[in-house]
Design an enzyme around this catalytic site. Structure first.
Site, PDB file in Angstrom:
ATOM      1  N   TYR A   6       0.842  -1.195   0.000  1.00  0.00           N
ATOM      2  CA  TYR A   6       0.000   0.000   0.000  1.00  0.00           C
ATOM      3  C   TYR A   6       0.874   1.240   0.000  1.00  0.00           C
ATOM      4  CZ  TYR A   6      -3.644   3.258   1.722  1.00  0.00           C
ATOM      5  OH  TYR A   6      -4.507   4.302   1.878  1.00  0.00           O
ATOM      6  N   CYS A   7       0.581   2.167  -0.926  1.00  0.00           N
ATOM      7  CA  CYS A   7       1.253   3.470  -0.988  1.00  0.00           C
ATOM      8  C   CYS A   7       2.766   3.249  -1.122  1.00  0.00           C
ATOM      9  CB  CYS A   7       0.890   4.286   0.254  1.00  0.00           C
ATOM     10  SG  CYS A   7       1.522   5.980   0.276  1.00  0.00           S
ATOM     11  N   LEU A   8       3.555   3.864  -0.266  1.00  0.00           N
ATOM     12  CA  LEU A   8       5.002   3.717  -0.321  1.00  0.00           C
ATOM     13  C   LEU A   8       5.427   2.273  -0.114  1.00  0.00           C
ATOM     14  CD1 LEU A   8       7.815   4.889  -0.440  1.00  0.00           C
ATOM     15  CD2 LEU A   8       7.552   5.696   1.905  1.00  0.00           C
TER      16      LEU A   8
END
Length: 684
Positions: free
Chosen positions: A416-418
């Protein structure tokens, strides 16, 4: 089947191929060239009566006489003596790079020290924004505007046309008033679809409708002024437009007592009670800020109680993360486990919020064995941990643990995300060495190509990154408030000014919920890691361009043969969906892309049954021609509801579909250490 791997060390020791970081401020030993002869003592011409304080003078002379490692530590001593006002502890130098191997003389060391200290102090006052970067952008725009009389004439004509529209609107309002006609006049300008500042019925009353319409016209004119000046670089144009929007958001008539009809009506009807309550809200917020306490209501949402409550065990803990294995709830489970890598810019439990909207609980209840990384909230001691440390102590260590606990099984990895970006790097590194332990790779609002990474690129030019590095250098990390301010500026109208108006002028408090409580539980970012992340990915786009190195060799996403499931969100300001969509340009294997309603957080936390949710999806087989985003939207299949069931069905299809007995939490090599959610998630 890949050969069995040795279990990962249950400590913070560097991984194989990595070199110990050494003391803060030390040059890695591999980067210190062997001197061809004994270092020559340098003469100093400064007299003994110089005004430099004695400890600083001794440290500077030490730097001039010592080899590189001692020189770096000597300058760190200068920092401790000369810059005590910046931080309570000594401030070590940043990690050495190729251009800093030569020991500086005392004058060079002091000059660099003064520059970085000044930048750090300035950055604390500007929340990390570089005045030089902003000045360059406005200078570029201003000089080209001054040399563009045609653009100026066009703007003048547009301003006159807008003034005429507004006067005609005012005249029509007057005519309606004289005729006692209560039918609303057509607006001369409409707000953008997401602008709700003037949506209340009170804004249709005179004279507030005139104020709102005039403001919206001026907002359009300012936006036209910032854009379309021939010769201005695209980056500088975006910076100017962004800062102009910040000013316009601040000057909106909805933000002021006398020009906001909602506030005036509430004040009259309550006898001023709203203002008294707003003052109490302000005093409470100010006291909480001084005490460094979370916002009011957060205490009702505690990790391990109301939040992050899915049962499980911590089966691995190292210097950077804890690995949680969740307890099964079904008689049998699917053979392939799911390993989730969240971003360390946030606490992991956004994916394990309340029981009704926990992605972890949803997967466990569907018969999946789920593992989750819980990142440590770093402090000054972790200042020298970089992207390689997060890679080896994060996904690599977790994958070793999962395959040791469940030997012989492939793993569905999700990020998720980074965390998704880091997982993409890990998957590429595994593919390069022929490691086939991943059954699939799923990315949620995660970017692999950063050429169109949204408005965050406004803060990632060389000037801005250098300025931010000096701020982090002075304290060892990027603080939570400094990082939160950047994200709030991306949507200042909603996240700053509208909230201030509601809290302090209307006297209302938005009720706290689980997602808001999670958002208030922010984390820090280590200096070295965040610097490498910004430079390698945002500034140089190293992963997409094929020169992001892991263990000294470049990795490429196209080497990953496992299928991809990638989710973008429609209103994401952090990872715009068209940027996430660029995975199609990098991956050679099958890609299933999902575009869901919502933003960066709410679009991912989209449990079944959530009202007003929808998504589109399409499968792109490997080796087929590229489809651009606009065309993809037209051909993708539209669905109502949550995308979670679609992903869960995809996981089953990409695995063996074999049902096995539920595994115990941990193993002989990875015995349970604590109950979920562990210790790291509780760090402030």
């Amino acid at each position: 089947m890949s050969p069995p791997r040795k279990p990962a060390l249950r400590s913070a020791l560097p991984s194989k191929g990595q070199e110990p970081l050494g003391r803060p401020g030390e040059f890695p030993k591999s980067q210190i060239p062997a001197p061809s002869r004994k270092p020559r003592k340098l003469r100093t011409t400064a007299p003994a009566t110089a005004t430099t304080p004695l400890p600083v003078k001794q440290a500077v002379n030490k730097a001039a006489e010592s080899p590189p490692v001692a020189a770096a530590n000597a300058v760190a001593d200068v920092q401790a003596g000369a810059l005590g006002a910046i931080a309570p502890t000594s401030i070590p130098l940043p990690p050495a790079d190729a251009q800093a191997l030569t020991p500086p003389d005392h004058e060079q060391a002091m000059r660099e020290l003064i520059d970085r200290a000044l930048h750090a102090l300035t950055a604390k006052a500007t929340l990390g924004l570089s005045p030089a970067a902003l000045g360059l952008a406005f200078a570029d725009w201003g000089m080209h505007m001054a040399a563009s009389p045609g653009k100026q004439a066009s703007l003048a004509a547009q301003a006159l046309e807008m003034q005429g529209r507004w006067l005609r609107y005012a005249a029509e309002l007057g005519t309606h008033a004289l005729r006692a006609d209560r039918t609303p006049c057509p607006d001369c300008v409409a707000p953008t679809p997401n602008d709700r500042r003037f949506s209340a019925a009170q804004w249709q009353q005179f004279p507030f409708n005139l104020l709102a319409q005039r403001f919206l016209l001026r907002e359009q004119l300012v936006d036209a002024t910032a854009h379309g000046v021939r010769g201005v670089s695209p980056h500088h144009e975006q910076v100017v437009a962004f800062m102009a929007r910040q000013w316009m958001d601040m000057l909106s008539p909805s933000n002021f007592f006398w020009t906001n009809p909602e506030v005036l009506e509430r004040t009259l009807s309550s006898g001023g009670a709203n203002l008294a309550q707003g003052l109490r809200n302000w005093l409470d917020d100010a006291q909480r800020m001084l005490d460094k306490r979370p916002p009011a209501g957060v205490e009702q949402f505690r990790p391990g109680h109301e939040l992050a409550a899915t049962p499980g065990k911590v089966v691995l803990r190292n210097r950077l993360m804890e690995l949680i294995q969740y307890s099964p709830t079904t008689p049998t489970v699917l053979a392939e486990p799911v390993l989730i890598v969240p971003a360390w810019i946030m606490k992991y439990y956004i994916l394990d919020l309340s029981p009704h909207n926990s992605l972890v609980k949803f997967l466990v209840d569907q018969g999946h064995t789920v593992f989750m990384l819980s990142w440590k909230n770093p402090g000054a001691d972790e200042r020298d941990l970089g992207m390689d440390d997060y890679l080896h102590l994060g996904p690599f260590a977790a994958l070793d643990a999962v395959t040791s606990i469940l030997p012989g099984r492939k793993v569905h990895a999700a990020g998720y995300c980074l965390g998704g970006t880091l997982l993409s790097i890990a998957a590429a590194a595994l593919a390069r060495r022929g490691d086939e332990r991943l059954a699939s790779v799923s990315l949620f609002a995660a970017q692999t190509d950063f050429t169109e990474a949204g408005e965050l690129t406004l803060f990632t030019d060389e000037s801005q990154i250098s300025f931010l590095e000096d701020l982090m250098w002075s304290q060892g990390y990027l603080d939570t408030t400094q990082m939160a301010g950047t994200f709030q500026m991306l949507r200042s109208s909603d996240l700053i000014w509208s909230r201030l108006m509601r809290d302090y002028l209307m006297g209302e408090r938005a009720p706290m919920n689980d997602l808001m409580a999670w958002n208030a539980d922010a984390t820090r970012m280590p200096y070295r890691m965040h610097s490498e992340y910004l430079r390698k990915l945002y500034l140089r786009n190293a992963l997409a361009e094929g020169h992001y190195a892991v263990d000294g060799r470049p990795v490429a996403v196209e080497n990953v043969t496992a299928p991809w499931f990638v989710v973008g969100t429609e209103t994401d300001h952090v990872a715009p969906w068209k940027s996430v969509y660029k995975i199609h340009l990098l991956a050679d294997s099958e890609v299933t892309f999902v575009l869901t309603s919502g933003g960066h957080n709410a679009g991912i936390v989209s449990e079944p049954g959530h009202p007003r949710r929808h998504y589109r999806w399409a499968l792109h087989p490997g080796g087929r021609p590229y489809i651009d985003p606009a065309h993809w939207v037209q051909i993708a299949q539209a669905e109502e509801g949550s995308w979670w069931p679609r992903w869960e069905q995809w996981l089953v299809a990409k695995g063996s579909a074999q049902q096995v007995a539920p595994p115990a939490c941990g193993s002989v090599d990875y015995p349970p250490l604590a109950e979920a959610p562990g210790e790291y998630v509780l760090q402030r």
